[in-house]
Design a protein around this motif. Sequence first.
Motif: not given
Length: 285
Positions: A146-148, A155-161, A248-250, A252-265
């Motif tokens: 999650a972003s700060p 309003s919340p701008c976290d990615p939902v999908t 995102s939830r909307s 019209n809102n920006p998507i804010l992401i603190g960090e994205v990781e693709l866990v794997g090998r």
Amino acid sequence: MPNDAPCKNCKTMLRSGCKRKRIVSSSMYSIHSLFFAAIAIILSRQITAQSPTAKPTAKPTSKPTSPPTPKPTAVSLPVSNIFPPTSTITTFGCINSVVNPPPLLLDGTTTHHSCAPGGPSSTGRGVVIVPSHGLPSIAEKIRVYASPTSASCPSPCDPVTYRVEGRRTPSSSWTLISEGDFPWIVNTGTNNAPPPARNPDDTAIASTYGAGDPNLSFTEATLRIDDGNGNAVTNDAAYADYRVTFTSRSDNNPILIGEVELVGRIEGIATPFPTKAPTKSPTAA
């Protein structure tokens, strides 16, 4: 007196003969001396050629060296993120913030990237990431921090999908790996679920292959594929590049992401090269 002359002549001849003998003997001695001197020189050179080196050879080993390591083998390295921070990131469907640019998605801290809606795109908003290690990799999970709190998105701008795709070469088409909802959002169709807790800004993230940072707010989803028999299993297909699309939830809102990781090998990591062959036996003293 005339009878004495022959005798005198004889003595003279004898003395002359003795002188000649002495001269011949002296010449023979000189020739022999030169011959042996030449032999001495030849022998001296041979002895010099076979003489020890200026420095002694190394001390002999007491036993043979250890066996060589086996041939290098390719291994699969589990990592918390198949994307190194130096990977190439290209956004789509976003108007990128100068203050919060795309590289912040992979910087290992909670400092967020902001993707405002805009820009040409027919596939939503997201990023194309080319890992800088240049090796094929297997993405097993997607983990998002999650972003700060941000003034640009009250309003919340976290990615939902999420939607994760891969390709094996830059010219090949994208292949869907997995898509779905993030667990931190209870998707009721209205996207009005409570937002996740905010992370402190610019905080280092301590993720591992097995788990995210327990001191921070994050969500993760397993990337599942169909095994061909109707069973959902964790992805095991390797790709070179990845495309990740978020909603995102909307719109019209920006998507804010603190960090994205693709866990794997990461595939194809080689073990050290083999050592040289060992000696068969200790060297002679």
